[in-house]
Motif scaffolding. Structure first.
Motif, PDB file in Angstrom:
ATOM      1  N   LEU A   1       0.826  -1.203   0.000  1.00  9.80           N
ATOM      2  CA  LEU A   1       0.000   0.000   0.000  1.00  9.80           C
ATOM      3  C   LEU A   1       0.859   1.251   0.000  1.00  9.80           C
ATOM      4  O   LEU A   1       1.926   1.264   0.604  1.00  9.80           O
ATOM      5  CB  LEU A   1      -0.848   0.033   1.275  1.00  9.80           C
ATOM      6  CG  LEU A   1      -1.909  -1.037   1.468  1.00  9.80           C
ATOM      7  CD1 LEU A   1      -2.322  -1.083   2.932  1.00  9.80           C
ATOM      8  CD2 LEU A   1      -3.120  -0.745   0.608  1.00  9.80           C
TER       9      LEU A   1
ATOM     10  N   PRO B   1       1.053   5.280   1.294  1.00  5.86           N
ATOM     11  CA  PRO B   1       0.481   5.918   2.490  1.00  5.86           C
ATOM     12  C   PRO B   1      -0.926   6.463   2.253  1.00  5.86           C
ATOM     13  O   PRO B   1      -1.792   6.329   3.111  1.00  5.86           O
ATOM     14  CB  PRO B   1       1.465   7.044   2.790  1.00  5.86           C
ATOM     15  CG  PRO B   1       2.741   6.623   2.176  1.00  5.86           C
ATOM     16  CD  PRO B   1       2.387   5.821   0.971  1.00  5.86           C
ATOM     17  N   SER B   2      -1.165   7.065   1.078  1.00  8.67           N
ATOM     18  CA  SER B   2      -2.507   7.610   0.847  1.00  8.67           C
ATOM     19  C   SER B   2      -3.535   6.505   0.688  1.00  8.67           C
ATOM     20  O   SER B   2      -4.681   6.653   1.120  1.00  8.67           O
ATOM     21  CB  SER B   2      -2.538   8.569  -0.347  1.00  8.67           C
ATOM     22  OG  SER B   2      -1.593   8.224  -1.284  1.00  8.67           O
TER      23      SER B   2
ATOM     24  N   SER C   1      -3.355   3.655   2.250  1.00  5.56           N
ATOM     25  CA  SER C   1      -3.561   3.191   3.628  1.00  5.56           C
ATOM     26  C   SER C   1      -4.565   4.072   4.349  1.00  5.56           C
ATOM     27  O   SER C   1      -5.506   3.569   4.980  1.00  5.56           O
ATOM     28  CB  SER C   1      -2.245   3.234   4.418  1.00  5.56           C
ATOM     29  OG  SER C   1      -1.359   2.275   3.944  1.00  5.56           O
ATOM     30  N   LEU C   2      -4.378   5.372   4.241  1.00  4.64           N
ATOM     31  CA  LEU C   2      -5.254   6.317   4.921  1.00  4.64           C
ATOM     32  C   LEU C   2      -6.689   6.191   4.410  1.00  4.64           C
ATOM     33  O   LEU C   2      -7.651   6.185   5.188  1.00  4.64           O
ATOM     34  CB  LEU C   2      -4.730   7.743   4.710  1.00  4.64           C
ATOM     35  CG  LEU C   2      -5.239   8.788   5.698  1.00  4.64           C
ATOM     36  CD1 LEU C   2      -4.838   8.454   7.121  1.00  4.64           C
ATOM     37  CD2 LEU C   2      -4.702  10.175   5.322  1.00  4.64           C
TER      38      LEU C   2
ATOM     39  N   LEU D   1      -8.046   3.554   3.003  1.00  2.00           N
ATOM     40  CA  LEU D   1      -8.580   2.261   3.456  1.00  2.00           C
ATOM     41  C   LEU D   1      -9.073   2.366   4.903  1.00  2.00           C
ATOM     42  O   LEU D   1     -10.171   1.902   5.232  1.00  2.00           O
ATOM     43  CB  LEU D   1      -7.482   1.185   3.340  1.00  2.00           C
ATOM     44  CG  LEU D   1      -7.843  -0.215   3.828  1.00  2.00           C
ATOM     45  CD1 LEU D   1      -8.914  -0.839   2.954  1.00  2.00           C
ATOM     46  CD2 LEU D   1      -6.604  -1.109   3.833  1.00  2.00           C
ATOM     47  N   ILE D   2      -8.274   3.004   5.756  1.00  2.64           N
ATOM     48  CA  ILE D   2      -8.653   3.176   7.168  1.00  2.64           C
ATOM     49  C   ILE D   2      -9.957   3.967   7.258  1.00  2.64           C
ATOM     50  O   ILE D   2     -10.895   3.565   7.949  1.00  2.64           O
ATOM     51  CB  ILE D   2      -7.521   3.886   7.955  1.00  2.64           C
ATOM     52  CG1 ILE D   2      -6.305   2.961   8.080  1.00  2.64           C
ATOM     53  CG2 ILE D   2      -8.000   4.309   9.332  1.00  2.64           C
ATOM     54  CD1 ILE D   2      -5.031   3.644   8.546  1.00  2.64           C
TER      55      ILE D   2
ATOM     56  N   MET E   1     -12.982   1.854   6.112  1.00  2.00           N
ATOM     57  CA  MET E   1     -13.363   0.798   7.058  1.00  2.00           C
ATOM     58  C   MET E   1     -14.006   1.386   8.317  1.00  2.00           C
ATOM     59  O   MET E   1     -14.983   0.847   8.824  1.00  2.00           O
ATOM     60  CB  MET E   1     -12.125  -0.032   7.450  1.00  2.00           C
ATOM     61  CG  MET E   1     -11.596  -0.920   6.348  1.00  2.00           C
ATOM     62  SD  MET E   1     -12.775  -2.178   5.816  1.00  2.00           S
ATOM     63  CE  MET E   1     -12.999  -1.758   4.111  1.00  2.00           C
ATOM     64  N   VAL E   2     -13.438   2.497   8.805  1.00  3.72           N
ATOM     65  CA  VAL E   2     -14.015   3.146   9.993  1.00  3.72           C
ATOM     66  C   VAL E   2     -15.445   3.604   9.684  1.00  3.72           C
ATOM     67  O   VAL E   2     -16.357   3.450  10.488  1.00  3.72           O
ATOM     68  CB  VAL E   2     -13.126   4.324  10.472  1.00  3.72           C
ATOM     69  CG1 VAL E   2     -13.841   5.174  11.531  1.00  3.72           C
ATOM     70  CG2 VAL E   2     -11.804   3.809  11.041  1.00  3.72           C
TER      71      VAL E   2
ATOM     72  N   GLN F   1     -17.459   2.256   7.460  1.00  7.43           N
ATOM     73  CA  GLN F   1     -18.289   1.034   7.382  1.00  7.43           C
ATOM     74  C   GLN F   1     -18.707   0.589   8.777  1.00  7.43           C
ATOM     75  O   GLN F   1     -19.853   0.226   9.011  1.00  7.43           O
ATOM     76  CB  GLN F   1     -17.473  -0.100   6.747  1.00  7.43           C
ATOM     77  CG  GLN F   1     -17.259   0.077   5.287  1.00  7.43           C
ATOM     78  CD  GLN F   1     -17.815  -1.114   4.530  1.00  7.43           C
ATOM     79  OE1 GLN F   1     -18.787  -1.724   4.957  1.00  7.43           O
ATOM     80  NE2 GLN F   1     -17.215  -1.451   3.415  1.00  7.43           N
ATOM     81  N   ALA F   2     -17.728   0.616   9.697  1.00  6.46           N
ATOM     82  CA  ALA F   2     -18.014   0.172  11.070  1.00  6.46           C
ATOM     83  C   ALA F   2     -19.016   1.101  11.747  1.00  6.46           C
ATOM     84  O   ALA F   2     -19.879   0.645  12.493  1.00  6.46           O
ATOM     85  CB  ALA F   2     -16.716   0.116  11.871  1.00  6.46           C
TER      86      ALA F   2
END
Lengths: 97, 193
Positions: free
Chosen positions: B5, B7-8, B10-11, B13-14, B17-18, B20-21
């Motif tokens: 990944l 860095p962008s 990764s960010l 994706l985070i 997912m947050v 979605q949760a």
């Protein structure tokens, strides 16, 4: 700039996705993680084992309505690692700008 | 094979997912509709039984409480299994309504043993978890429902006891049932089946 200092356990698409989900909830079942990440059962299983071995998550296996159920929770070590990872990518992105 | 990944990525994706949760907490409209119907009905039935001179008119309250408790428990367990996740929001609401229920029972016992009508106190207490739940899930009609419970609870202190059950029924319609219907429309719209 090298991207090496980032935690190699978290620097993986599926493991990072799982950790991002688990950091946002108290507990999640295997099937819920499967649905949210869109991963295959085998791959998710492997990545959960790696996160568990690193001490980032706890995995509890039980039976729910006669079917095996796997519930995952993030550990304090996992939360610290996740926060460190986010800090790391933010630093990298700030330097990129 | 592991996907590398940037860095962008990764960010992103985070964040995805947050997000979605965040959308995964349990729907709560069912409980407001259930308890709203049961106790609005209990209030009306209690009033009619009192007028008919039935001595044990109060039995309708614990009876509805037991029915509501059983249905809520079964629904909650089923939803929890179906959902496959327990969010912090679910946890906070569980403890909030759990501690409310304990306080409610103790309050009713205290009021009855003092020879007081428990209805105004029940309404005043119910305003709290209703308002807090509305604030937590950012749903104003429910916060407004909580305020109505406080207002009607205060007013019902000055209502004749024979009309107390009817006022209680009205409060349940205004504080639970109407916000519950609006919440159902809101929650169904947020996450279509």
């Amino acid at each position: 700039m090298a991207f090496a200092p980032l935690d190699p356990i978290l620097h993986n698409q599926l493991r990072l996705a799982v950790m991002s989900l688990l950091v946002s909830v108290e507990r999640a079942d295997f099937n819920w993680l499967l649905e949210k990440t869109g991963a295959t059962r085998g791959n998710l299983s492997v990545q959960l084992s790696k996160l568990k071995d690193a001490g980032y998550i706890k995995v509890k296996k039980s039976f729910k309505d006669n079917y095996p159920n796997t519930a995952c929770t993030i550990t304090t070590k996992g939360v610290d690692a996740f926060e460190g990872y986010v800090k790391g990518i933010r630093t990298y992105l700030d330097q990129e700008l | 094979m592991e996907t590398e990944l940037t860095p962008s990525q990764s960010l992103q994706l985070i964040q995805d997912m947050v997000q979605q949760a965040k959308q995964s907490f349990q729907k709560s409209n069912f409980y407001f509709l259930l308890w709203g119907v049961l106790f609005a009905l209990a209030g009306v039935v209690d009033h009619l039984l009192q007028r008919a001179g039935v001595q044990m008119h109060w039995v309708i309250w614990p009876a509805m409480g037991v029915i509501g408790g059983l249905v809520s428990g079964i629904h909650g367990a089923r939803e929890g299994k179906r959902q496959g996740v327990m969010t912090w929001m679910d946890r906070v609401q569980m403890w909030l309504w759990g501690s409310y229920t304990i306080t409610l029972v103790l309050l009713i016992v205290a009021a009855v043993s003092w020879g007081r009508d428990p209805n105004p106190f029940v309404l005043l207490l119910t305003g709290l978890p209703t308002f807090v739940t509305g604030a937590l899930i950012r749903f104003r009609p429910l916060m407004f429902g909580g305020v109505l419970f406080w207002m009607i609870g205060l007013l019902s202190l000055f209502v004749l006891r024979e009309y107390s059950s009817l006022v209680f029924a009205f409060a349940l319609v205004a504080g639970y049932l109407i916000p519950g219907i609006l919440l159902k429309q809101h929650e169904d719209g947020l996450r279509p089946a």
